[in-house]
Structures are given as structure tokens and as C-alpha cells.
Design an enzyme around this catalytic site. Structure first.
Site, short mmCIF file in Angstrom:
data_model
loop_
_atom_site.label_atom_id
_atom_site.label_comp_id
_atom_site.label_asym_id
_atom_site.label_seq_id
_atom_site.Cartn_x
_atom_site.Cartn_y
_atom_site.Cartn_z
N GLU A 49 -1.90 28.30 -6.71
CA GLU A 49 -2.30 28.29 -5.26
C GLU A 49 -2.89 27.04 -5.53
O GLU A 49 -3.06 25.99 -4.60
CB GLU A 49 -2.77 29.18 -4.06
N PHE A 111 -4.59 46.48 1.43
CA PHE A 111 -4.88 45.56 -0.12
C PHE A 111 -4.59 43.62 -0.05
O PHE A 111 -3.48 43.30 0.90
CB PHE A 111 -3.51 45.71 -0.44
N GLN A 112 -4.98 42.97 -0.65
CA GLN A 112 -5.12 41.62 -1.05
C GLN A 112 -5.19 41.24 0.03
O GLN A 112 -4.59 40.11 1.80
CB GLN A 112 -3.48 41.41 -0.65
N LYS A 161 0.97 38.93 9.10
CA LYS A 161 2.08 39.28 9.30
C LYS A 161 2.81 40.13 10.26
O LYS A 161 4.21 39.76 10.90
CB LYS A 161 2.42 40.35 7.86
N MET A 478 -18.14 14.30 -20.56
CA MET A 478 -18.79 13.73 -19.42
C MET A 478 -20.14 15.07 -19.89
O MET A 478 -22.05 14.36 -20.14
CB MET A 478 -19.49 14.08 -18.50
#
Length: 600
Positions: A49, A111-112, A161, A478
Site C-alpha cells: 500500500e 480484526f484489521q 464495510k 548519505m
């Protein structure tokens, strides 16, 4: 006719003219993926993502349009956080669509589940959890409007949802009603006229152009203003291409690793005409010592930026393009009424002398290790001011900003404010999707490249032909440079090695051509082979000198008066024997106030 909330999401995106979005499906957002099959919107499957978010950023920066990323709840949303923070810092217009657990489960550690609106509140322009399906069209329309107007930035819309699954009678978004949100675009006339008076009185003026010039499509107005008043121009890291590098009035890039003349011109100026820049610490160095004799005109569409870091003499809230056009009109009116422009010949003579005396300095030994600058300059010659260059973050980013000539806006894309390693690979993919007719060259470091290289799969499976040029020095370059210069060459956790991964074999594993080059004489031929591939992404592994450092350099926390031009100057080889911080022979030629202990 009733439709689902998920169908409403897709219809609303279509109504905004969205042609592509970048994302990764998961449970909570899954209802929105079904109507995609019947939509004209192209979905590009990212492998992570964060990659989807950076792809949306690259698309937005290359096109000027709003980029769209879509992810599921919980880790899907939290994986977008880095990209959202990056877009927030660099004022990139993106809209993130996230799934959420059903409204009845919110707050119950389902969940999630993650409080993504709470998490992203500090790093989005606006965010909202939608609670009813009837709100979807309005929320998405407002998200696009807020992301694209005023100071652009990221907006997140969170969709539970059950809202996505609910059926209802869909109505497109009507007239937007956003009380309190009305960005000021036109500058105050009195302040514009005062700015012109300052320009007419200045002896050492400099236009300090920032990324806001590109965001506002203000490059033509900037050029008219500069040419009308014969003003020198510097373009920040986020403004490269806003003013052509080939223009005789362009002094280069200011900042920690900017061009010496650009840095010094700002430092010695008596007037800074600041357009869409924010006096970032990487430009100002030690703020207390920055441009001490300069009066400041500051133009910015975000009123919070004006006076935030530097006191301002002429504040102008407004869109950079519109205000620059106003300034040209006011300047013309002033000249017609008898005002005369100052004679800047002495200032230009000084600037031209500096430009001749202080070019970028590096030498490629014919039999020596390949220098990164040699590769970067060869890329610049190949593209000839055309195409789009995208970088990650690190030494390679600074070399690409220094050594490539940028002639037009949106030809340079990088992570500026947040400095996000891993930005390059996905952002280059997004840029190529947005501008398929343009050659897109991704210049990355081996450290930055390995943070998001899984998106090579996206480039390959979606047939997105980006040329990935990896400046491979086998280390976190760097960090290595700072440890050498500020920590007495005590190298800690910076070695990556050249063989893991083997980038040519990695290219083969991803089903794309891969080339390796470590000889200066082979750089042009290798680039020709890679640029000749037009139907697939391609990787070039440029194995470069790991000891090479980026100069000029203003050490962190130092004044811009302390700009160091080269390694030889740093170590005192052109100023006498090196000394350590206590003045004893044999150490590094670093004054005490530039040694470790400064801000990053």
C-alpha cells in the site's frame, strides 16, 4: 434505482474524471473492488500500500491532477501513512480511499481495525469516516476539491464495510458547501504594489522560487516577472524546472547541497522575492544567519506559511501564478507612471563572476572508479531537457538535482520535505502511467531502491516501461558521508554490499532486461541499450565509487556563509593542513561549530 455504497464510490470517482487508481484489495474494501470490473477506471495492483500511495503521488506530480490510492482497513491504511505524510509535506494532491470495519465494530478492536482518521489527522488536509451511504458522493467530491485547491495536499475518505454493502437511491454530489474553506487566490492590491516598490528599490534582488510555482502552474508568470525586471532566479529542490536551467537569469538550486552561486546570492541579497517557498531549513541553513540584509516579499497560498520561519516585510496571501501576474501588471503600471527599474549591472557582474569561479567540481579519472556524477551527467545529455526524472532520497537525489538540466515544470519528481527513501520506484511507475508518452527515468540509490523494489513486479505485469538507473555504491551513501565528515569515519550500519541482491539477476527474475556498468567508458553505450527498450521496464546497475560525496554542502546547523565547495576544501587541502576540532594537526579540517551535535 438502488445501488450499493461500493457502486456509489466508483460512480463518484468516475464523476471526478478519475482514469486510474493504485491500490491493494483486502477484506474491508473488497466490496469496492467488485464494481471496478464494470468501470472505465483502470486499477493498478501495487505490491504494497505504501507503493500505491507513492504511485498516486508520482501520477499527481507528473500530471497536475489528483492521484488516487485505495487500500483496506488496518494495516492497509497504516501502510499508506508514509505516502500521506510525504504528500502532505510536499503539497501533493492525492485522495486515499480506505476500507474500515463495520460501524458497529468500530472501537472494539475488531480484526484489521485501525483508527485511520485519527492516525492521519496531522498528515492530511482533511479526512472523514463516512457513516451513511448517502454521504459517499458528497464526501468524495469534497475530497477532490480540497485536495486540488488552495495549497494542494492529501485527503482521506474512510468507508466502513457496512456502508459499502448498504443499498440506497444514489444521487450525484450537488453543489459543494464547505463553510470556512475558501482559499485566497488573488493577492491584496496594496501589498502587490508595495512589492513592486521594493523591487524598484533593490540593488541585490533574488527571486526565491519554490514548489508552489509548479503547483499553481505559475512558471510562465514567473518567467515574465523575472525577465521584465531583470531579476536573478533560484529554484528550490521542489521547484526544479519551474524556471529553465538554460535561462541566463537562472542561478541554480539553493540549499544544503545547492549550487554555490545560488546559495551565496540569497545570502548576500537585499531583497528576496519569495514565491511559493517556505523557508525550509535545508534552504536557509542556520535561520538566524540567513540572508541577514534581505527584506522579504513572501507570496504563498497558505497563510500559515507566511512569517512562520522568517519575518516578512511584504506578506501576500495568494496563488503564485495569479500574484506573479498581478506583480507584472503593477510593475508595468509603475513604469508607465514614471517609476524606473534599478540598475542591476553591478549585481549581475558579481553573479556572473561567481558563476564562472564556482562551478560544480568533480573529476572522473579515466582509469578510476565510476563517479556517480559521470552517470548523472550522461543521463542529462541523453534526455536533453526532455522526459521526466524521478529519484529516491539520498546522495543520488542531490546529484540528480545538481547535474541534470531541467527546462520545464513537472520534469523532476522527488520526495523533498519528508525525505522518503523508497519513493522512487513506485513514484516513477505512477509518473509513467500519468504521462505514457514521456520517457521516465528513475534514478535511485541502492539503499532507497531496496525499500520498495517489490513494485518492479507492478511495472512488469502492467507493462509500464520505466528505465530504473541504480546508483549503486554498496552503502547507505548519505549516511556514510555524514559518518565520515561528522563522526570521525566511524562507520556504523551502512554497508549494503554490491552482490545482495545481484541487480542484473533480479531484473531477470522480474522478467525484464538488466545491465551492469562500472566503467566510465561504457556509460553512454549502456544507457543507449536501456533507452532502446520501449516495451518493458529495465534496470541498470551502475556500480560507483562508494567514497564519493555530495558537494557543495552547508553542514546542518551552519550558516550558508559556511558553504563548503568540495572535499578538498572540507579537509583543508586548499586552506592549509587539516586540523581536528581541538586545533591539533592530523584531524579533519572541521570548525568546532560544524562538528557533530547539530540538527539533522
Amino acid at each position: 434505482m438502488e445501488i450499493t455504497g461500493a457502486e456509489a464510490v466508483i460512480r463518484s470517482l468516475e464523476a471526478e474524471g478519475v482514469d486510474v487508481m493504485f491500490g491493494h484489495p483486502g477484506g474491508a474494501i473488497l466490496p469496492a473492488y467488485d464494481p471496478m470490473l464494470d468501470s472505465s477506471i483502470r486499477h493498478i495492483l501495487a505490491r504494497h500500500e505504501q507503493g500505491a500511495g507513492h504511485m498516486a503521488e508520482g501520477y499527481a506530480q507528473a500530471t497536475g491532477r489528483v492521484g488516487v490510492a485505495i487500500a483496506t482497513s488496518g494495516p492497509g491504511g497504516t501502510n499508506l501513512v508514509t505516502a500521506l505524510a510525504d504528500a502532505y509535506m510536499d503539497s501533493v494532491p492525492i485522495v486515499a480511499i480506505t476500507g474500515q470495519v463495520p460501524t458497529a465494530a468500530v472501537g472494539g478492536d475488531a480484526f484489521q481495525e485501525a483508527d485511520i482518521t485519527g492516525i492521519t489527522m496531522p498528515i492530511t488536509k482533511h479526512n472523514e469516516m463516512v457513516h451513511e451511504p448517502e454521504r459517499i458522493a458528497g464526501a468524495i467530491a469534497e475530497a477532490f476539491h480540497i485536495a486540488a485547491t488552495g495549497r494542494p495536499g492529501p485527503v482521506l475518505v474512510d468507508l466502513p464495510k457496512d456502508v459499502l454493502n448498504a443499498t440506497f437511491v444514489y444521487q450525484p454530489a450537488g453543489k459543494l458547501s464547505l463553510p470556512g474553506y475558501k482559499p485566497t487566490l488573488r493577492g491584496h492590491g496594496k501589498m502587490v504594489r508595495e512589492a513592486v516598490r521594493e523591487i524598484a528599490a533593490a540593488e541585490r534582488p533574488v527571486i526565491y522560487a519554490g514548489g508552489g510555482v509548479i503547483k499553481s502552474e505559475g512558471h510562465d508568470a514567473l518567467r515574465r516577472l523575472a525577465e521584465r525586471a531583470n531579476l536573478p532566479v533560484v529554484t528550490t529542490l521542489m521547484a526544479r524546472g519551474a524556471f529553465p536551467d538554460s535561462h541566463p537569469q537562472h542561478l541554480g538550486m539553493p540549499g544544503m547541497h545547492g549550487h554555490w552561486t545560488a546559495v551565496t546570492a540569497m545570502q548576500k541579497s537585499d531583497l528576496l522575492i519569495t514565491l511559493g517557498a517556505r523557508f525550509d531549513d535545508r534552504v536557509t541553513g542556520n535561520l538566524a544567519h540567513f540572508a541577514p540584509d534581505a527584506r522579504v516579499i513572501h507570496v504563498d497560498v497558505d497563510p500559515a506559511e507566511i512569517g512562520k520561519n522568517r519575518a516578512v516585510d511584504v506578506p501576500i496571501v495568494g496563488d503564485c501564478r495569479i500574484v506573479a501576474e498581478q506583480m507584472v501588471e503593477a510593475l508595468d503600471a509603475a513604469l508607465e507612471s514614471g517609476t524606473s527599474l534599478p540598475d542591476l549591472s553591478r549585481w549581475w557582474a558579481t553573479l556572473d563572476e561567481w558563476r564562472g569561479a564556482h562551478p560544480l567540481r568533480d573529476t572522473q579519472e579515466p582509469d578510476g572508479l565510476l563517479k556517480p556524477q559521470t552517470v548523472i551527467r550522461a543521463i542529462s545529455e541523453k534526455i536533453g531537457g526532455d522526459g521526466i526524472v524521478v529519484t529516491g532520497v539520498g546522495q543520488h537525489q542531490m546529484w540528480a538535482a545538481q547535474h541534470i538540466r531541467y527546462e520545464r515544470p513537472r520534469s523532476w519528481i522527488n520526495s523533498g520535505g519528508l525525505g522518503t527513501m523508497g519513493f522512487c520506484v513506485p513514484a516513477a511507475i505512477g509518473a509513467k502511467v500519468g504521462q505514457p508518452a514521456q520517457k521516465v527515468i528513475a534514478i535511485d540509490g541502492d539503499g532507497s531502491f531496496q525499500m520498495t523494489l517489490q513494485e518492479l513486479a507492478t511495472a512488469r505485469t502492467e507493462n509500464i516501461p520505466v528505465v530504473f538507473c541504480v546508483i549503486n555504491n554498496g552503502s547507505l551513501g548519505m549516511v556514510r558521508q555524514w559518518q565520515e565528515l561528522f563522526y570521525g569515519e566511524r562507520y556504523s550500519s551502512i554497508d549494503l554490499g554490491f552482490e545482495v541482491p545481484d541487480l542484473v539477476r533480479l531484473a531477470e527474475a522480474y522478467g525484464m532486461p538488466g545491465y551492469r556498468c562500472d566503467d566510465p567508458d561504457d556509460v553512454d553505450a549502456t544507457l543507449d541499450k536501456a533507452f532502446g527498450v520501449t516495451d518493458s521496464p529495465v534496470i541498470i546497475d551502475f556500480r560507483c565509487d562508494p567514497t564519493e560525496k555530495v558537494f557543495p554542502m552547508v553542514p546542518a546547523g551552519a550558516s550558508n556563509d559556511d558553504v563548503i565547495e568540495s572535499a578538498e576544501d572540507w579537509y583543508g587541502q586548499t586552506r592549509g593542513a587539516p586540523v581536528d576540532g581541538d586545533g591539533e594537526p592530523g584531524g579533519q579540517g572541521i570548525p568546532d561549530h560544524l562538528r557533530e551535535g547539530n540538527v539533522v
